[in-house]
Enzyme design. Structure first.
Site, short mmCIF file in Angstrom:
data_model
loop_
_atom_site.label_atom_id
_atom_site.label_comp_id
_atom_site.label_asym_id
_atom_site.label_seq_id
_atom_site.Cartn_x
_atom_site.Cartn_y
_atom_site.Cartn_z
N GLU A 142 -11.10 -1.61 -5.13
CA GLU A 142 -11.57 -0.63 -4.12
C GLU A 142 -10.63 0.58 -4.06
O GLU A 142 -9.44 0.46 -4.36
CB GLU A 142 -11.60 -1.30 -2.74
N ARG A 179 0.83 -1.21 0.00
CA ARG A 179 0.00 0.00 0.00
C ARG A 179 0.87 1.27 0.00
O ARG A 179 0.42 2.32 -0.42
CB ARG A 179 -0.90 0.03 1.24
C1 LIG Z 1 -10.25 -0.45 6.56
C2 LIG Z 1 -10.31 -1.93 6.80
C3 LIG Z 1 -9.99 -2.32 8.23
C4 LIG Z 1 -10.37 -3.76 8.44
O1 LIG Z 1 -9.64 -4.62 7.61
C5 LIG Z 1 -9.41 -5.81 8.33
N1 LIG Z 1 -8.26 -6.49 7.75
C6 LIG Z 1 -7.11 -5.87 7.40
N2 LIG Z 1 -6.25 -6.80 6.91
C7 LIG Z 1 -6.90 -8.01 6.94
C8 LIG Z 1 -6.55 -9.34 6.58
N3 LIG Z 1 -5.34 -9.60 6.07
N4 LIG Z 1 -7.46 -10.32 6.75
C9 LIG Z 1 -8.67 -10.04 7.28
N5 LIG Z 1 -9.06 -8.80 7.66
C10 LIG Z 1 -8.18 -7.81 7.48
C11 LIG Z 1 -9.19 -5.33 9.76
O2 LIG Z 1 -9.44 -6.33 10.65
C12 LIG Z 1 -10.19 -4.22 9.85
O3 LIG Z 1 -11.40 -4.75 10.28
#
Ligand SMILES: CCC[C@H]1O[C@@H](n2cnc3c(N)ncnc32)[C@H](O)[C@@H]1O
Length: 482
Positions: free
Chosen positions: A171, A100
């Site tokens: 996205e 990112r």
């Molecule tokens: C803006 C997004 C935040 C969310 O994005 C989730 N999140 C980030 N990285 C992963 C991943 N590798 N696998 C599953 N969920 C993921 C976080 O928990 C949070 O809720």
């Protein structure tokens, strides 16, 4: 090149594309014509926008997790588990934090360390390092459509490899992946970077390949007034439409008062369609996405399922086309595949039970939606005015003036004057409108709702309410009572 809300001409685009594809070795494997043919070979049921359109027509809410791990073989197993055991209708590939930030060397090290240790040493899937071929191995191994989810201010190379790699949805946006995520990234630059992304998607559309785009709705995910997230969603939609994007999912992050959350989705759909029509983009398909609670989560998994179910119910009653699902490991970090699948099953249970109910047309929702529409129009009309009709210029000027102002955003380009606080029913109201161009009656509306809470709590309307509301979540509440 000067910032303008104008379709990028081919010469400019191809010149920039040369630099973009040269910025990492895997860029050289991207060939547009070959990628168009590959995209055209993807079966109908795996085209993201088609599945969304079908669900929207049937008034159904699809479920989609976030998920991403370092090793692509493990990533395939994870996504297969989520569609088989979790019942995911739509799949993600959440990109790691190094990618990112365009730090591909560190992502490379993360892959090496993951191989050595046998566990994921990255918090997502490093698409750029793997390149087109491995991405196609991933997307071809799955039954459902797959979307790239990330938070990248300069996502130009990531877009190229993602689409060539068989992902059919992408996205992000120049505002929503900058202001809530970065401190110093110039907004002018990220809007231009994302015009590149949207122009590339437009070129695929013109070649007969439809790629779904999804501005990031929740922003900082903390007490964001619906009019602010809706304004950003409409702006990113219009900027994308100008570049030729035809399939867009606009989003919103759950705030907690169910009437307001349902009204937010209703008004978001209404506003996006009306602004597209007003500016002559008649052939853009709009769907909506509701993000389950983006605030702090309880560690206790049973309580976490309560939060997940509450967001599922709201998404269903708002008739959102899609809901982004949280997991019972949210408070801990990257979830196991089992926890991720459990979050999906809990969500599907609630969505299915509520599929024949809707709150979008009840009077209190209509009233709330009307307020959000009026507020959002105040903001957007001022944005266009500041840009003397140019939306891109107006957006930059609006952030400078605090006309667009995202609460709790880290960016130094964000005024940070707007202060939200919950009213007595937990709806997000605005304690300090900063430089938001609200009419007096709208300002009075917010003041009255907060004074109602002040009378109930027997304390003055103050910044303390904002602090209490932020901390309330960790205590399992919505409104931060004294
Ligand atoms: C803006 C997004 C935040 C969310 O994005 C989730 N999140 C980030 N990285 C992963 C991943 N590798 N696998 C599953 N969920 C993921 C976080 O928990 C949070 O809720």
């Amino acid at each position: 090149m000067e910032l303008r809300n104008k379709r990028i001409d081919n010469d400019t685009f191809y010149k920039e594309r040369k630099e973009v594809l040269a910025s990492w070795p895997t860029g050289k494997d991207v060939n547009f014509e070959e990628a168009v043919e590959f995209q055209k070979s993807i079966p109908e049921e795996k085209i993201f926008g088609r599945k969304l359109a079908q669900a929207d027509a049937e008034g159904r809410t699809l479920i989609q997790p976030r998920a991403g791990v370092a090793l692509y073989t493990e990533h395939i197993k994870l996504l297969q588990f989520l569609e088989e055991e979790g019942g995911a209708d739509l799949l993600p590939s959440t990109v790691d934090s190094y990618t990112r930030l365009n730090r591909y060397h560190e992502a490379e090290n993360g892959i090496i360390k993951s191989k050595e240790s046998g566990r994921s040493m990255l918090n997502g899937f490093p698409i750029v390092n793997y390149g087109t071929k491995i991405c196609r191995t991933v997307t071809s191994a799955l039954k459902n459509p797959v979307q790239v989810r990330h938070g990248t201010p300069d996502a130009r190379l990531l877009t190229e490899i993602s689409i060539a790699g068989g992902f059919t949805s992408y996205e992000g946006g120049g505002i929503s992946y900058n202001i809530p995520y970065s401190k110093n990234f110039s907004l002018e630059k990220t809007i231009m970077y994302w015009q590149y992304t949207d122009r590339l998607v437009g070129m695929y559309e013109e070649a007969g390949v439809s790629i779904n785009r999804e501005p990031f709705g929740p922003l900082t995910g903390t007490l964001i007034p619906p009019c602010i997230s809706n304004a950003v969603a409409v702006i990113e939609t219009l900027l994308a439409a100008e570049q030729g994007v035809k399939d867009i999912t606009v989003g919103y992050g759950q705030c907690g008062n169910i009437i307001q959350d349902v009204a937010a989705i209703r008004s978001l759909r209404e506003l996006t369609n009306s602004y597209l029509k007003q500016y002559g983009y008649d052939d853009v398909r709009i769907t909506t996405v509701f993000h389950q609670w983006m605030g702090g989560f309880p560690q206790d998994e049973a309580k976490a399922f309560g939060v997940i179910s509450w967001g599922s119910a709201t998404a269903a009653l708002a008739k959102a086309t899609k809901v982004i699902v949280k997991t019972p490991h949210e408070a801990m970090g990257v979830p196991t595949k089992e926890a991720n699948a459990a979050g999906l099953r809990a969500t599907k249970q609630v969505i299915s039970m509520l599929r024949d109910q809707s709150l979008i047309d009840i009077p209190v929702v209509e009233q709330e939606s009307d307020v959000i529409v009026r507020e959002t129009k105040c903001i957007l009309d001022k944005v266009f005015e500041l840009g003397k009709g140019d939306l891109a210029l107006g957006t930059v000027a609006a952030f400078e003036a605090g006309v667009l102002d995202i609460p709790f955003a880290p960016s130094r380009y964000n005024a940070g004057k707007v202060l939200p606080a919950r009213d007595d029913n937990g709806a997000v109201r605005i304690l300090d409108t900063g430089n938001l161009p609200f009419t007096e009656d709208l300002k009075a509306f917010h003041r009255e709702r907060l004074e109602e809470r002040s009378r109930f709590e027997n304390r003055p309307v103050s910044f303390q309410m904002v602090i209490d509301d932020v901390y309330a979540i960790g205590k399992g509440f919505l409104v931060g009572r004294p």
